[in-house]
Design a protein around this motif. Structure first.
Motif, PDB file in Angstrom:
ATOM      1  N   PRO A   1       1.025  -1.336   0.043  1.00  0.00           N
ATOM      2  CA  PRO A   1       0.000  -0.017   0.316  1.00  0.00           C
ATOM      3  C   PRO A   1       1.253   1.547  -0.052  1.00  0.00           C
ATOM      4  N   ASN A   2       0.269   2.464  -0.941  1.00  0.00           N
ATOM      5  CA  ASN A   2       1.263   3.310  -1.055  1.00  0.00           C
ATOM      6  C   ASN A   2       2.361   3.115  -1.612  1.00  0.00           C
ATOM      7  N   SER A   3       2.836   2.425  -1.994  1.00  0.00           N
ATOM      8  CA  SER A   3       4.492   2.715  -2.584  1.00  0.00           C
ATOM      9  C   SER A   3       4.582   2.847  -3.881  1.00  0.00           C
TER      10      SER A   3
ATOM     11  N   VAL B   1       2.879   5.466  -5.503  1.00  0.00           N
ATOM     12  CA  VAL B   1       2.607   6.736  -5.496  1.00  0.00           C
ATOM     13  C   VAL B   1       3.536   8.240  -5.160  1.00  0.00           C
TER      14      VAL B   1
ATOM     15  N   ASP C   1       0.520  12.204  -7.897  1.00  0.00           N
ATOM     16  CA  ASP C   1      -1.019  11.668  -7.188  1.00  0.00           C
ATOM     17  C   ASP C   1      -1.309  11.354  -5.471  1.00  0.00           C
ATOM     18  N   ALA C   2      -0.103  12.175  -4.859  1.00  0.00           N
ATOM     19  CA  ALA C   2      -0.473  12.721  -3.941  1.00  0.00           C
ATOM     20  C   ALA C   2      -0.862  13.886  -2.992  1.00  0.00           C
TER      21      ALA C   2
ATOM     22  N   ASP D   1     -10.387   9.378  -0.059  1.00  0.00           N
ATOM     23  CA  ASP D   1      -9.266   8.542  -1.047  1.00  0.00           C
ATOM     24  C   ASP D   1      -9.088   9.246  -2.695  1.00  0.00           C
TER      25      ASP D   1
ATOM     26  N   GLY E   1      -8.197   6.592  -4.889  1.00  0.00           N
ATOM     27  CA  GLY E   1      -7.791   5.490  -3.721  1.00  0.00           C
ATOM     28  C   GLY E   1      -9.029   4.934  -3.484  1.00  0.00           C
TER      29      GLY E   1
ATOM     30  N   ASP F   1      -5.096   3.531   0.367  1.00  0.00           N
ATOM     31  CA  ASP F   1      -4.290   3.356  -0.035  1.00  0.00           C
ATOM     32  C   ASP F   1      -4.671   4.136  -1.405  1.00  0.00           C
ATOM     33  N   LEU F   2      -3.196   4.515  -1.471  1.00  0.00           N
ATOM     34  CA  LEU F   2      -3.395   6.090  -2.937  1.00  0.00           C
ATOM     35  C   LEU F   2      -2.586   4.751  -3.961  1.00  0.00           C
ATOM     36  N   ASN F   3      -2.510   3.917  -4.105  1.00  0.00           N
ATOM     37  CA  ASN F   3      -1.725   3.094  -5.150  1.00  0.00           C
ATOM     38  C   ASN F   3      -2.651   3.136  -6.553  1.00  0.00           C
TER      39      ASN F   3
ATOM     40  N   THR G   1      -4.414   5.567  -7.062  1.00  0.00           N
ATOM     41  CA  THR G   1      -4.952   6.870  -7.025  1.00  0.00           C
ATOM     42  C   THR G   1      -4.344   7.626  -8.620  1.00  0.00           C
TER      43      THR G   1
END
Ligand code: ADP
Ligand code: MG
Length: 504
Positions: free
Chosen positions: A51-53, A55, A59-60, A103, A147, A161-163, A165
């Motif tokens: 998760p969140n790797s 981004v 994206d953030a 999200d 997300g 989890d923004l993967n 996004t």
């Protein structure tokens, strides 16, 4: 020119207390574009990553970050549009769709409302041999995915989890031309098939890479036709939208439930309220998520961070020239070139990998019909038993063609061929060599067959008398000869010799 003539299927009718009702369905399908990188950033789209790797700062939504259009994603959307025989708009533009949700770090989704990349197209949805519904596509626009909020990992906290996004999606919007639950599922299936042929979306519904918002309304018979002629929606009933469906079975169940719910309201003298609903698979019901009054005001406006998207006709033409053969065309060709039935051609073209495998077998074996029989009945059956995909088949197209060539040459009977297939499937090897080494060759030598028939006749005088009275009993002798020769005798020769020797 291809002949794709067909008749329209009957729309689904439900008879209520006050007469018949018909269903009207339109779908918005979100298809994740097959691309290694996201729509406006270089972050990876790999599924199942930590998760969140995956981004990036874009994206953030870090301050000052600017989106840059991923050309490959646009190319994939254009390819999809061409595959759906749709108009490609050389000028399109991105808009901001504003809403607040944890999200969605930007606070808006970049989408295309006013000027979508792809305009009107069509999908032919087959419901049986010669019966198909032509579903018109209204538009396809390109947009970012959001997300994922996670509420079930901790009793007190939610996670995000923004993967996902910023991953590129195509939203494929149909006209309300779908007329029943089965048609709806078949429509999703056909669209999925075309996307997979094009390679623009992997169609994996379980991972959420293809999901549908299903709009359902009901009306009296004859009303849809009035809409169709005039494009005047007032002839249709008020629709409800069932959000985020990613299973064909649930899509059908949700439509069925929703139509009956609306009919119940209307027959009680009520009015259907336009709303967004969710399907509960455990209860088999839809329930309200938000009404029209609670609907978001998205305050759409042109995205100031992106210039209008201008593409060139020459680029579109290049993409068009590189399109693969699509399912309808491939199916029609299989029927004319190999003399296959509608059904067999449908099965073999359902998946592009299946079709390629079949064509390789047919070419090497020099017999399309036999190849179709063996691929569909033996190979698919065997793979299904092991839950294997065609790409994991232990029998190569060349090996299967080898088995078929031995049948055609009269070297082995159909029955022995099945044993041979099983050996090749489990142990591998060259079919011709296996037949040679294990002595599986069919006995066509009439002398040897005659000898076996003579022996069995001599050993069974009572049976011979009975068979002379009742010629049907000759089959018993044929069976005995086959047994004695380990199934290797040529059945046609055995039949003939038995008949002659019994004097039938
Ligand atoms: P929105 O943007 O609010 O979702 P759209 O006009 O884009 O509205 O329509 C969304 C979907 O609803 C389309 O797929 C369309 O075909 C479908 N639809 C519109 N009217 C009806 C109706 N009366 N019954 C069923 N589906 C409908
Ligand atoms: Mg909608």
């Amino acid at each position: 020119m291809l002949d794709l003539s067909f008749e329209s299927p009957e729309p689904k009718r439900i008879s209520g207390a006050t007469g018949d009702w018909e269903l009207v369905i339109g779908m918005e399908i979100h298809a994740q574009i097959s691309s290694q990188a996201k729509l406006f950033s270089g972050a990876s789209t790999a599924f199942g990553a930590e998760p969140n790797s995956n981004v990036s700062f874009v994206d953030a939504a870090m301050p000052g970050m600017l989106p840059v259009v991923n050309e490959f994603c646009i190319e994939q959307a254009v390819r999809t549009g061409l595959g759906l025989k749709a108009q490609i708009n050389l000028v399109s533009a991105f808009d901001r769709k504003n809403y607040f949700y944890p999200d969605l770090p930007q606070g808006y989704q970049i989408s295309q409302l006013y000027h979508p990349l792809v305009g009107e197209g069509e999908v032919l949805v087959e419901m049986g041999p010669g019966v198909a519904r032509l579903v018109r596509i209204e538009r396809i626009h390109v947009e970012q995915d959001a997300g994922k909020s996670i509420h079930d990992m901790d009793p007190n906290m939610s996670f995000v989890d923004l993967n996902r996004t910023g991953v590129a999606l195509m939203e494929i919007v149909s006209r309300p031309d779908i007329r029943g639950p089965e048609e709806a599922a078949a429509y999703v299936g056909k669209l999925r098939q075309i996307l997979r042929y094009l390679g623009t979306c992997d169609g994996n519904m379980q991972n959420g890479n293809l999901r549908a918002d299903v709009n359902v309304s009901v009306c009296r018979p004859g009303q849809y036709e009035k809409y169709q002629d005039s494009q005047d929606f007032s002839h249709l009933g008020t629709r409800c939208e069932i959000k985020n469906m990613n299973s064909m079975r649930f899509i059908q169940a949700a439509i069925e439930y929703e139509a009956r719910r609306q009919i119940g309201i209307l027959e009680d003298g009520g009015a259907v309220g336009q709303e967004t609903r969710l399907f509960d698979p455990d209860k088999g019901e839809t329930r309200s998520m938000r009404s029209k009054e609670e609907a978001h005001d998205y305050r759409y406006f042109p995205c100031p961070d992106l210039l209008p998207l201008e593409i060139e006709q020459a680029w579109v033409d290049d993409i068009a020239a590189s399109l693969p053969e699509l399912p309808d065309e491939k199916k029609a060709r299989f029927m004319t070139d190999f003399g296959l039935t509608d059904y067999d051609a449908s099965v073999l073209t359902a998946d592009v990998a299946n079709a390629a495998y079949f064509e390789a077998v047919a070419a090497e074996a020099g017999d399309g019909k036999l190849a179709a029989n063996w691929v569909i009945n033996e190979l698919f059956g065997r793979l299904k038993k092991d839950a294997r995909e065609i790409t994991e088949s232990p029998v190569s197209a060349g090996q299967l063609a080898g088995v078929i060539r031995l049948i055609k040459a009269g070297d082995i009977s159909g029955k022995i061929a099945k044993d041979l297939f099983e050996i090749v499937y489990t142990e591998g090897g060259d079919p011709a060599e296996i037949v040679e080494v294990r002595g599986m060759k069919q006995v066509t030598d009439t002398g040897a067959i005659e000898k076996a028939v003579d022996e069995i006749i001599a050993a069974n005088p009572a049976q011979v008398e009975k068979a002379k009275q009742n010629p049907k009993l000759a089959g018993w002798f044929v069976g005995q000869v086959m047994k004695a020769t380990g199934g290797k005798a040529n059945p046609k020769a055995v039949n003939e010799i038995v008949a002659v020797k019994l004097g039938l």
